[in-house]
Motif scaffolding. Structure first.
Motif, PDB file in Angstrom:
ATOM      1  N   PHE A   1     -62.792   1.140  89.353  1.00  0.00           N
ATOM      2  CA  PHE A   1     -62.759   0.356  87.780  1.00  0.00           C
ATOM      3  C   PHE A   1     -61.128   0.041  88.182  1.00  0.00           C
ATOM      4  CE2 PHE A   1     -66.074   3.076  86.555  1.00  0.00           C
ATOM      5  CZ  PHE A   1     -67.277   2.028  86.723  1.00  0.00           C
ATOM      6  N   ASN A   2     -60.096  -0.152  88.846  1.00  0.00           N
ATOM      7  CA  ASN A   2     -58.432   0.116  88.873  1.00  0.00           C
ATOM      8  C   ASN A   2     -58.074  -1.557  89.823  1.00  0.00           C
ATOM      9  OD1 ASN A   2     -58.156   2.658  87.678  1.00  0.00           O
ATOM     10  ND2 ASN A   2     -57.980   3.233  89.550  1.00  0.00           N
ATOM     11  N   ILE A   3     -57.373  -1.861  89.283  1.00  0.00           N
ATOM     12  CA  ILE A   3     -56.541  -3.025  89.395  1.00  0.00           C
ATOM     13  C   ILE A   3     -56.557  -2.920  91.306  1.00  0.00           C
ATOM     14  CG2 ILE A   3     -54.467  -2.103  90.075  1.00  0.00           C
ATOM     15  CD1 ILE A   3     -53.324  -4.985  89.287  1.00  0.00           C
ATOM     16  N   ASP A   4     -57.519  -4.059  91.785  1.00  0.00           N
ATOM     17  CA  ASP A   4     -57.769  -3.842  93.208  1.00  0.00           C
ATOM     18  C   ASP A   4     -56.345  -4.381  93.793  1.00  0.00           C
ATOM     19  OD1 ASP A   4     -58.460  -4.877  95.934  1.00  0.00           O
ATOM     20  OD2 ASP A   4     -59.748  -6.125  95.286  1.00  0.00           O
ATOM     21  N   PRO A   5     -55.516  -3.902  95.034  1.00  0.00           N
ATOM     22  CA  PRO A   5     -54.200  -4.259  95.531  1.00  0.00           C
ATOM     23  C   PRO A   5     -54.346  -5.614  95.814  1.00  0.00           C
ATOM     24  CG  PRO A   5     -54.380  -2.002  95.560  1.00  0.00           C
ATOM     25  CD  PRO A   5     -55.603  -2.686  95.042  1.00  0.00           C
ATOM     26  N   ASN A   6     -55.312  -5.807  96.833  1.00  0.00           N
ATOM     27  CA  ASN A   6     -55.421  -6.869  97.695  1.00  0.00           C
ATOM     28  C   ASN A   6     -55.070  -8.623  97.057  1.00  0.00           C
ATOM     29  OD1 ASN A   6     -55.634  -5.887  99.744  1.00  0.00           O
ATOM     30  ND2 ASN A   6     -58.045  -4.822  99.060  1.00  0.00           N
ATOM     31  N   LYS A   7     -55.630  -8.032  95.187  1.00  0.00           N
ATOM     32  CA  LYS A   7     -56.124  -9.080  94.393  1.00  0.00           C
ATOM     33  C   LYS A   7     -54.646  -9.971  94.418  1.00  0.00           C
ATOM     34  CE  LYS A   7     -60.081  -9.828  95.161  1.00  0.00           C
ATOM     35  NZ  LYS A   7     -61.343 -10.667  96.253  1.00  0.00           N
ATOM     36  N   ILE A   8     -53.372  -8.725  94.197  1.00  0.00           N
ATOM     37  CA  ILE A   8     -52.230  -9.408  93.380  1.00  0.00           C
ATOM     38  C   ILE A   8     -51.136 -10.032  94.393  1.00  0.00           C
ATOM     39  CG2 ILE A   8     -50.065  -8.330  92.787  1.00  0.00           C
ATOM     40  CD1 ILE A   8     -51.453  -5.516  93.150  1.00  0.00           C
ATOM     41  N   GLU A   9     -50.997 -10.421  95.483  1.00  0.00           N
ATOM     42  CA  GLU A   9     -50.645 -11.257  96.288  1.00  0.00           C
ATOM     43  C   GLU A   9     -50.632 -12.622  95.956  1.00  0.00           C
ATOM     44  OE1 GLU A   9     -47.603 -10.548  99.765  1.00  0.00           O
ATOM     45  OE2 GLU A   9     -49.542  -9.045  99.771  1.00  0.00           O
ATOM     46  N   GLU A  10     -51.470 -12.921  96.228  1.00  0.00           N
ATOM     47  CA  GLU A  10     -52.412 -14.213  95.120  1.00  0.00           C
ATOM     48  C   GLU A  10     -51.771 -14.746  94.177  1.00  0.00           C
ATOM     49  OE1 GLU A  10     -56.583 -13.915  93.974  1.00  0.00           O
ATOM     50  OE2 GLU A  10     -55.915 -13.560  96.570  1.00  0.00           O
TER      51      GLU A  10
ATOM     52  N   LYS B   1     -50.466 -11.724  83.537  1.00  0.00           N
ATOM     53  CA  LYS B   1     -51.672 -12.120  84.688  1.00  0.00           C
ATOM     54  C   LYS B   1     -52.363 -11.546  85.086  1.00  0.00           C
ATOM     55  CE  LYS B   1     -50.237 -15.648  87.035  1.00  0.00           C
ATOM     56  NZ  LYS B   1     -50.277 -17.066  87.050  1.00  0.00           N
ATOM     57  N   TYR B   2     -53.453 -11.440  84.358  1.00  0.00           N
ATOM     58  CA  TYR B   2     -54.822 -10.177  85.081  1.00  0.00           C
ATOM     59  C   TYR B   2     -55.287 -10.836  86.487  1.00  0.00           C
ATOM     60  CZ  TYR B   2     -54.277  -9.694  80.081  1.00  0.00           C
ATOM     61  OH  TYR B   2     -53.457  -9.487  78.422  1.00  0.00           O
TER      62      TYR B   2
ATOM     63  N   ASP C   1     -54.281   2.634  93.446  1.00  0.00           N
ATOM     64  CA  ASP C   1     -53.813   2.238  94.489  1.00  0.00           C
ATOM     65  C   ASP C   1     -52.354   2.369  94.348  1.00  0.00           C
ATOM     66  OD1 ASP C   1     -53.245   2.638  97.654  1.00  0.00           O
ATOM     67  OD2 ASP C   1     -54.941   1.114  98.467  1.00  0.00           O
ATOM     68  N   MET C   2     -51.867   3.687  94.116  1.00  0.00           N
ATOM     69  CA  MET C   2     -49.866   3.081  94.277  1.00  0.00           C
ATOM     70  C   MET C   2     -49.054   3.398  95.569  1.00  0.00           C
ATOM     71  SD  MET C   2     -49.274   2.573  91.113  1.00  0.00           S
ATOM     72  CE  MET C   2     -47.593   3.330  91.106  1.00  0.00           C
ATOM     73  N   GLU C   3     -49.483   3.588  96.491  1.00  0.00           N
ATOM     74  CA  GLU C   3     -49.172   3.495  98.038  1.00  0.00           C
ATOM     75  C   GLU C   3     -49.385   1.606  98.673  1.00  0.00           C
ATOM     76  OE1 GLU C   3     -50.823   5.993 100.691  1.00  0.00           O
ATOM     77  OE2 GLU C   3     -49.339   7.581  99.587  1.00  0.00           O
ATOM     78  N   ALA C   4     -50.101   1.405  97.980  1.00  0.00           N
ATOM     79  CA  ALA C   4     -50.255  -0.375  98.296  1.00  0.00           C
ATOM     80  C   ALA C   4     -49.578  -1.520  97.344  1.00  0.00           C
ATOM     81  CB  ALA C   4     -52.245  -0.569  98.572  1.00  0.00           C
ATOM     82  N   ILE C   5     -49.664  -0.552  95.745  1.00  0.00           N
ATOM     83  CA  ILE C   5     -48.919  -1.857  95.033  1.00  0.00           C
ATOM     84  C   ILE C   5     -47.962  -1.517  95.369  1.00  0.00           C
ATOM     85  CG2 ILE C   5     -49.022  -1.191  92.585  1.00  0.00           C
ATOM     86  CD1 ILE C   5     -51.376  -0.256  92.953  1.00  0.00           C
ATOM     87  N   LYS C   6     -47.351  -0.094  95.005  1.00  0.00           N
ATOM     88  CA  LYS C   6     -45.737   0.099  95.330  1.00  0.00           C
ATOM     89  C   LYS C   6     -45.041  -0.597  97.136  1.00  0.00           C
ATOM     90  CE  LYS C   6     -42.408   3.846  95.560  1.00  0.00           C
ATOM     91  NZ  LYS C   6     -41.671   2.759  96.948  1.00  0.00           N
ATOM     92  N   ALA C   7     -45.875  -0.880  97.999  1.00  0.00           N
ATOM     93  CA  ALA C   7     -45.659  -1.661  98.622  1.00  0.00           C
ATOM     94  C   ALA C   7     -45.529  -3.287  98.849  1.00  0.00           C
ATOM     95  CB  ALA C   7     -46.553  -1.747  99.909  1.00  0.00           C
ATOM     96  N   ILE C   8     -45.775  -3.688  97.786  1.00  0.00           N
ATOM     97  CA  ILE C   8     -46.116  -4.939  97.392  1.00  0.00           C
ATOM     98  C   ILE C   8     -45.074  -4.960  97.007  1.00  0.00           C
ATOM     99  CG2 ILE C   8     -47.332  -6.876  96.051  1.00  0.00           C
ATOM    100  CD1 ILE C   8     -50.250  -5.689  97.059  1.00  0.00           C
ATOM    101  N   ALA C   9     -45.124  -4.273  95.493  1.00  0.00           N
ATOM    102  CA  ALA C   9     -43.537  -4.103  94.378  1.00  0.00           C
ATOM    103  C   ALA C   9     -41.688  -3.942  95.772  1.00  0.00           C
ATOM    104  CB  ALA C   9     -43.273  -3.423  93.773  1.00  0.00           C
ATOM    105  N   ASP C  10     -42.135  -3.663  96.553  1.00  0.00           N
ATOM    106  CA  ASP C  10     -40.964  -3.070  97.496  1.00  0.00           C
ATOM    107  C   ASP C  10     -40.581  -4.263  98.303  1.00  0.00           C
ATOM    108  OD1 ASP C  10     -40.612  -0.802  96.241  1.00  0.00           O
ATOM    109  OD2 ASP C  10     -41.230   0.032  98.390  1.00  0.00           O
TER     110      ASP C  10
END
Length: 369
Positions: free
Chosen positions: A110-119, A101-102, A139-148
């Motif tokens: 140029f890295n994945i935008d964490p703000n786009k992940i949850e949707e 899922k891109y 932004d691993m801190e934001a990504i980890k928060a979503i993953a958790d």
């Protein structure tokens, strides 16, 4: 001048005697598979990554695939990732039986935008693969928060980012696992294909060790469908010679990046965008990548002047023909597609002469001014 993207000859000259000696020891020992050199580099890279386990595998692509399988990703699962990356990221997801899922990228890094992940998270979502592109961590801190929040696995694709840090945390510390490539062009490169998984998760590590040897434990007793994907002793021996120099090489890359940025921004800051390092990030500059107008014309002009450049990556994964069944189309990921038209990487390696950098910048200024 004739300036290559990468020149490994000076590095080899300095390490030649050590490398030949280490290879002779391997051949004299007749221990070619999963021997002492593999164990040493696995341990050293794990310690370097501040995790408990390193699992050497045949290449960086297999590292992602095996990490996903070892983490329990299976057919029908969905894995969220970026389309602005090398094919191996998306290919590994499909090889593991899952569907990519891109989502779009942060135009600054140029890295994945964490703000786009949850949707795009659904009940089928099992994992996120952030790619630390060009040597800067997502932004691993934001990504980890979503993953958790959603109980998701995070596999860091760190093929280009060994040694990168974010707020003092190294690659591998914030994800479930991280994967490295030791392809010859990488910051820490073997003389052939090689890769590694690093993780603090002992169960994942043990499963990965089983998968890399045809899924057998003990030998000839197969409990899972695995692969023949082992880091061999000769490549490990070379990596053991090179690894102690990695931090110095990364610092030299950072120095070259600073030189490029200073020279380019003196005259061209209103035309091009030099790399931006997000606050808290320690960038290791696997690539020095610009955003420029008339990218293809600039690349052709620099080639005429004897300057090699590369475009990473001209066609994002979501519109690659092999993924057409996923249903993506032009316009779905606008920042990704814009970056694919504007990004260009300049020569970057530790031994890059400053005279070459000055010549490159002069020719870029000639083109635009």
């Amino acid at each position: 001048m004739n300036i290559p993207m990468l020149d490994l000859s000076d590095q080899y000259k300095k390490l030649k005697n050590e490398i030949i000696e280490s290879l002779d020891e391997v051949m004299s020992s007749s221990q070619f598979i999963l021997g002492g050199n593999v164990k040493k580099i696995e341990s050293d890279i794990a310690v370097f990554s501040n995790v408990n386990n390193g699992i050497g595998v045949a290449n960086g692509s297999d590292a992602i695939h095996i990490a996903l399988q070892a983490a329990g990703v299976k057919e029908g699962d969905e894995v969220i990732t970026t389309a602005f990356t090398f094919f191996a990221t998306g290919g590994a997801i499909v090889r593991a039986g899952a569907n990519p899922k891109y989502v779009d990228i942060d135009p600054i890094t140029f890295n994945i935008d964490p703000n786009k992940i949850e949707e795009v998270i659904t009940d089928k979502t099992k994992a996120i693969i952030p790619v630390h592109l060009y040597g800067q961590m997502a932004d691993m801190e934001a990504i980890k928060a979503i993953a958790d929040k959603y109980n998701l696995i995070v596999i860091e694709d760190a093929a280009q980012a060994i040694g990168a840090k974010q707020n003092g945390k190294r690659v591998g510390e914030l994800g479930t696992a991280a994967t490295y490539s030791f392809f010859p062009t990488k910051n820490l490169g073997a003389y052939g294909d090689a890769g590694m998984i690093v993780t603090d998760n002992d169960d994942l590590a043990e499963e990965a060790r089983v998968i890399r040897v045809h899924g057998s434990k003990p030998k000839y007793y197969h409990h899972v469908l695995g692969y023949n994907s082992r880091l061999d002793e000769m490549q490990a021996a070379i990596l053991n010679v090179k690894f102690p120099h990695l931090e110095d090489w990364s610092n030299m890359r950072r120095k070259h990046a600073k030189t490029y940025t200073q020279l380019l921004n003196e005259k061209l800051s209103h035309i091009i965008q030099t790399p931006i390092v997000k606050e808290g990030n320690h960038h290791v500059f696997h690539q020095y990548t610009l955003r420029v107008p008339k990218r293809d014309e600039l690349q052709a002009y620099l080639k005429e002047q004897g300057i090699s450049t590369m475009v990473y990556y001209p066609m994002p994964l979501h519109i690659q023909p092999v993924f057409k069944e996923l249903g993506y189309k032009d316009g779905d990921l606008p920042e990704t597609e814009k970056a694919a038209k504007e990004a260009i990487s300049l020569p970057m390696y530790p031994e890059l002469p400053v005279e070459h950098q000055e010549y490159i910048v002069d020719k870029i200024m000639e083109f635009y001014l």
